[in-house]
Enzyme design. Structure first.
Site, PDB file in Angstrom:
ATOM      1  N   HIS A 152      -1.493   5.063   9.831  1.00 40.53           N
ATOM      2  CA  HIS A 152      -0.186   5.730   9.766  1.00 40.53           C
ATOM      3  C   HIS A 152      -0.242   7.117  10.415  1.00 40.53           C
ATOM      4  O   HIS A 152       0.421   8.047   9.955  1.00 40.53           O
ATOM      5  CB  HIS A 152       0.275   5.853   8.316  1.00 40.53           C
ATOM      6  CG  HIS A 152       0.510   4.550   7.619  1.00 40.53           C
ATOM      7  ND1 HIS A 152      -0.517   3.732   7.213  1.00 40.53           N
ATOM      8  CD2 HIS A 152       1.661   3.915   7.254  1.00 40.53           C
ATOM      9  CE1 HIS A 152      -0.016   2.648   6.618  1.00 40.53           C
ATOM     10  NE2 HIS A 152       1.296   2.737   6.636  1.00 40.53           N
TER      11      HIS A 152
ATOM     12  N   HIS B 246       0.804  -1.224   0.000  1.00 35.46           N
ATOM     13  CA  HIS B 246       0.000   0.000   0.000  1.00 35.46           C
ATOM     14  C   HIS B 246       0.841   1.281   0.000  1.00 35.46           C
ATOM     15  O   HIS B 246       0.362   2.322   0.441  1.00 35.46           O
ATOM     16  CB  HIS B 246      -0.986  -0.007   1.184  1.00 35.46           C
ATOM     17  CG  HIS B 246      -0.324   0.041   2.545  1.00 35.46           C
ATOM     18  ND1 HIS B 246      -0.789  -0.671   3.631  1.00 35.46           N
ATOM     19  CD2 HIS B 246       0.752   0.729   3.018  1.00 35.46           C
ATOM     20  CE1 HIS B 246      -0.037  -0.429   4.694  1.00 35.46           C
ATOM     21  NE2 HIS B 246       0.907   0.426   4.335  1.00 35.46           N
TER      22      HIS B 246
ATOM     23  N   GLU C 173       4.325  -5.030   8.580  1.00 38.09           N
ATOM     24  CA  GLU C 173       2.950  -4.888   8.075  1.00 38.09           C
ATOM     25  C   GLU C 173       2.397  -6.231   7.572  1.00 38.09           C
ATOM     26  O   GLU C 173       1.194  -6.347   7.328  1.00 38.09           O
ATOM     27  CB  GLU C 173       2.899  -3.838   6.961  1.00 38.09           C
ATOM     28  CG  GLU C 173       3.103  -2.426   7.487  1.00 38.09           C
ATOM     29  CD  GLU C 173       3.154  -1.382   6.380  1.00 38.09           C
ATOM     30  OE1 GLU C 173       3.006  -0.200   6.711  1.00 38.09           O
ATOM     31  OE2 GLU C 173       3.355  -1.740   5.198  1.00 38.09           O
TER      32      GLU C 173
ATOM     33  N   HIS D 215      10.346  -4.351   3.696  1.00 43.05           N
ATOM     34  CA  HIS D 215      10.903  -3.018   3.468  1.00 43.05           C
ATOM     35  C   HIS D 215      11.308  -2.374   4.784  1.00 43.05           C
ATOM     36  O   HIS D 215      10.777  -2.703   5.834  1.00 43.05           O
ATOM     37  CB  HIS D 215       9.953  -2.108   2.687  1.00 43.05           C
ATOM     38  CG  HIS D 215       8.661  -1.720   3.358  1.00 43.05           C
ATOM     39  ND1 HIS D 215       7.673  -2.625   3.644  1.00 43.05           N
ATOM     40  CD2 HIS D 215       8.184  -0.512   3.763  1.00 43.05           C
ATOM     41  CE1 HIS D 215       6.628  -1.992   4.195  1.00 43.05           C
ATOM     42  NE2 HIS D 215       6.926  -0.708   4.291  1.00 43.05           N
TER      43      HIS D 215
HETATM   44 FE   LIG Z   1       2.487   1.309   5.489  1.00 42.71          FE
END
Ligand SMILES: [Fe+2]
Length: 285
Positions: free
Chosen positions: A59, A12, A238, A191
């Site tokens: 977030h 995302h 995530e 990531h």
């Molecule tokens: Fe994210």
């Protein structure tokens, strides 16, 4: 009874929202990623889900480091997107299925999950980008957003997120209304955005996670959160949202489609479609 047609996992990252806004889907940098959604569109056009349960992480739009629930469930009739920076235009408002939300909340609390109930909730890029990727015509299904803390440690474990999904799956199976439901998990895959390992990507671990998610998801619960940070990167955690998505598929699960491309905005971009078929009834002896 609600019928769970399957699950979709997708990255995302905010840069995707900017690429959509700028119409860059066919640019050489973006084509390997966006072309991975053609099969998703075909499947969704055939299955036509009424509702999407979306596991993602906030977030900073609803919750910040000062107050951050481990699990929060939206129970609203609509979910607005607001300007969250990153150059992403504000997205359309998603319609909610509040009645289904309350049914899921009843089930989760009954199963011992002390969730936060949100009768008002905003949605950020972790929800709007997947919706825009899966239904680019803007014809989104109603949603039930479920927020999992992947930001402020201590994070819930892989096992706990899988169980959260299982609880949602059980509740869906007892919902009296005849609905088709797709379950979505967003974020990842590997990531890391900051620190000495900024730019870290781990293709082998991502591949293992996608393989195991279909065939033996419980085996992934052996990874602790420190393991996950080490193997997937600080933001690769995530993947917890994908674990919850998989937990919510109670039937026989098979992989229908997969796309994996490195890098998109310093992340491993992945798309996975899992079909959920009701388990065959055992014949009486
Ligand atoms: Fe994210």
């Amino acid at each position: 009874m609600a019928r769970i047609i399957g699950g979709i996992g997708t990255t995302h990252v905010p840069a995707i929202g900017k690429a959509i806004a700028d119409g860059k889907q066919n640019d050489p940098y973006w084509t390997p990623f966006f072309s991975g959604f053609h099969a998703v569109h075909k499947w969704l056009a055939r299955e036509k889900p009424d509702v999407a349960v979306v596991f993602s992480n906030d977030h900073g739009l609803n919750f910040f480091l000062d107050k951050l629930p481990t699990f929060a469930v939206g129970a609203a009739h609509e979910y607005r997107n607001e300007d969250e920076g990153w150059g992403i235009p504000v997205s359309a408002t998603a319609k909610g299925d509040a009645a289904l939300s309350w049914h899921l909340i009843e089930g989760l609390v009954g199963d011992g999950f002390d969730i936060t109930m949100c009768q008002e909730m905003l949605v950020d890029h972790a929800v709007t980008i997947p919706l825009n990727l899966m239904w680019p015509d803007g014809n989104w299904p109603q949603i039930v957003p479920v927020s999992i803390n992947t930001v402020q440690h201590p994070l819930p474990s892989m096992a706990r997120c899988f169980e959260l999904g299982r609880s949602v799956g059980r509740a869906l199976m007892t919902y009296p209304k005849d609905l088709k439901v797709v379950v979505i998990g967003t974020g990842g895959l590997s990531h890391q955005l900051d620190g000495k390992r900024a730019g870290f990507i781990n293709r082998d671990f991502d591949t293992l996670c996608m393989d195991q998610l279909t065939s033996d998801p419980e085996s992934l619960t052996r990874y602790t959160i420190p393991h996950l940070v080490e193997l997937a990167g600080a933001q690769g955690v995530e993947f917890l949202n994908w674990m919850a998505m998989r937990g919510a598929l109670p039937g026989t699960v098979s992989e229908l489609h997969r796309n994996y491309h490195i890098p998109i905005s310093n992340t491993a971009a992945a798309t996975l479609v899992l079909e959920n078929r009701p388990r065959a009834q055992r014949k009486a002896a």
